[in-house]
Design a protein around this motif. Sequence first.
Motif, PDB file in Angstrom:
ATOM      1  N   SER A  13       0.849  -1.185   0.000  1.00 45.19           N
ATOM      2  CA  SER A  13       0.000   0.000   0.000  1.00 45.19           C
ATOM      3  C   SER A  13       0.884   1.234   0.000  1.00 45.19           C
ATOM      4  O   SER A  13       1.818   1.327   0.800  1.00 45.19           O
ATOM      5  CB  SER A  13      -0.909  -0.010   1.229  1.00 45.19           C
ATOM      6  OG  SER A  13      -1.711   1.145   1.259  1.00 45.19           O
ATOM      7  N   ASN A  14       0.600   2.151  -0.902  1.00 44.92           N
ATOM      8  CA  ASN A  14       1.364   3.409  -0.993  1.00 44.92           C
ATOM      9  C   ASN A  14       2.864   3.164  -1.139  1.00 44.92           C
ATOM     10  O   ASN A  14       3.675   3.860  -0.547  1.00 44.92           O
ATOM     11  CB  ASN A  14       1.087   4.299   0.215  1.00 44.92           C
ATOM     12  CG  ASN A  14      -0.356   4.750   0.282  1.00 44.92           C
ATOM     13  OD1 ASN A  14      -0.962   5.026  -0.749  1.00 44.92           O
ATOM     14  ND2 ASN A  14      -0.912   4.800   1.469  1.00 44.92           N
ATOM     15  N   GLY A  15       3.231   2.137  -1.902  1.00 45.37           N
ATOM     16  CA  GLY A  15       4.633   1.848  -2.154  1.00 45.37           C
ATOM     17  C   GLY A  15       5.367   1.173  -1.017  1.00 45.37           C
ATOM     18  O   GLY A  15       6.587   1.035  -1.052  1.00 45.37           O
ATOM     19  N   LEU A  37      13.944 -12.020  -7.885  1.00 47.26           N
ATOM     20  CA  LEU A  37      12.673 -11.310  -8.043  1.00 47.26           C
ATOM     21  C   LEU A  37      12.732  -9.982  -7.305  1.00 47.26           C
ATOM     22  O   LEU A  37      12.408  -8.926  -7.853  1.00 47.26           O
ATOM     23  CB  LEU A  37      11.522 -12.171  -7.508  1.00 47.26           C
ATOM     24  CG  LEU A  37      10.142 -11.525  -7.540  1.00 47.26           C
ATOM     25  CD1 LEU A  37       9.689 -11.270  -8.970  1.00 47.26           C
ATOM     26  CD2 LEU A  37       9.143 -12.395  -6.806  1.00 47.26           C
ATOM     27  N   TYR A  38      13.165 -10.010  -6.057  1.00 50.84           N
ATOM     28  CA  TYR A  38      13.214  -8.818  -5.210  1.00 50.84           C
ATOM     29  C   TYR A  38      14.173  -7.770  -5.773  1.00 50.84           C
ATOM     30  O   TYR A  38      13.894  -6.571  -5.727  1.00 50.84           O
ATOM     31  CB  TYR A  38      13.618  -9.210  -3.795  1.00 50.84           C
ATOM     32  CG  TYR A  38      13.660  -8.059  -2.834  1.00 50.84           C
ATOM     33  CD1 TYR A  38      12.491  -7.523  -2.315  1.00 50.84           C
ATOM     34  CD2 TYR A  38      14.867  -7.494  -2.447  1.00 50.84           C
ATOM     35  CE1 TYR A  38      12.517  -6.455  -1.438  1.00 50.84           C
ATOM     36  CE2 TYR A  38      14.907  -6.426  -1.569  1.00 50.84           C
ATOM     37  CZ  TYR A  38      13.741  -5.910  -1.069  1.00 50.84           C
ATOM     38  OH  TYR A  38      13.771  -4.857  -0.210  1.00 50.84           O
ATOM     39  N   THR A  39      15.297  -8.206  -6.297  1.00 52.29           N
ATOM     40  CA  THR A  39      16.290  -7.255  -6.811  1.00 52.29           C
ATOM     41  C   THR A  39      15.975  -6.758  -8.209  1.00 52.29           C
ATOM     42  O   THR A  39      16.615  -5.826  -8.688  1.00 52.29           O
ATOM     43  CB  THR A  39      17.688  -7.889  -6.838  1.00 52.29           C
ATOM     44  OG1 THR A  39      17.671  -9.019  -7.710  1.00 52.29           O
ATOM     45  CG2 THR A  39      18.149  -8.283  -5.443  1.00 52.29           C
ATOM     46  N   LEU A  66       3.674  -5.858  -9.157  1.00 50.29           N
ATOM     47  CA  LEU A  66       4.343  -5.436  -7.925  1.00 50.29           C
ATOM     48  C   LEU A  66       5.856  -5.321  -8.085  1.00 50.29           C
ATOM     49  O   LEU A  66       6.482  -4.440  -7.488  1.00 50.29           O
ATOM     50  CB  LEU A  66       4.041  -6.414  -6.789  1.00 50.29           C
ATOM     51  CG  LEU A  66       2.633  -6.384  -6.220  1.00 50.29           C
ATOM     52  CD1 LEU A  66       2.465  -7.493  -5.201  1.00 50.29           C
ATOM     53  CD2 LEU A  66       2.343  -5.033  -5.589  1.00 50.29           C
ATOM     54  N   PHE A  67       6.446  -6.228  -8.845  1.00 51.07           N
ATOM     55  CA  PHE A  67       7.905  -6.279  -8.955  1.00 51.07           C
ATOM     56  C   PHE A  67       8.397  -5.729 -10.291  1.00 51.07           C
ATOM     57  O   PHE A  67       9.445  -6.136 -10.782  1.00 51.07           O
ATOM     58  CB  PHE A  67       8.402  -7.713  -8.731  1.00 51.07           C
ATOM     59  CG  PHE A  67       8.200  -8.188  -7.322  1.00 51.07           C
ATOM     60  CD1 PHE A  67       9.083  -7.833  -6.324  1.00 51.07           C
ATOM     61  CD2 PHE A  67       7.110  -8.970  -7.001  1.00 51.07           C
ATOM     62  CE1 PHE A  67       8.887  -8.258  -5.018  1.00 51.07           C
ATOM     63  CE2 PHE A  67       6.900  -9.413  -5.694  1.00 51.07           C
ATOM     64  CZ  PHE A  67       7.797  -9.047  -4.702  1.00 51.07           C
ATOM     65  N   SER A  68       7.663  -4.796 -10.871  1.00 53.47           N
ATOM     66  CA  SER A  68       8.113  -4.185 -12.127  1.00 53.47           C
ATOM     67  C   SER A  68       9.043  -3.024 -11.802  1.00 53.47           C
ATOM     68  O   SER A  68       8.963  -2.418 -10.740  1.00 53.47           O
ATOM     69  CB  SER A  68       6.917  -3.698 -12.943  1.00 53.47           C
ATOM     70  OG  SER A  68       6.249  -2.667 -12.265  1.00 53.47           O
TER      71      SER A  68
END
Length: 78
Positions: A13-15, A37-39, A66-68
């Motif tokens: 939410s909100n980044g 994925l996270y990096t 979310l991970f773009s």
Amino acid sequence: MSENNGKFILTVSNGRGEVTPGGRGDLHLDIRGLAPLYTGLFTPHQLYLNGHLQGTPTALSVATQLFSGPHPWMADMF
């Protein structure tokens, strides 16, 4: 570590993201999939194709949103 095994919910939410225990397991990955994925090194689709991430089409679509972002890079000047 046993604390890292199980199902978790990622709420964004909100980044800002928050991880809590629970969930249905719509998306499944281990540390070998989570780190790239996270990096931003690999997209959810790339990880899916390489067998490091499994999920429903909806979960993969949400993860992609979310991970773009830009691919990681580092200036080659030392």
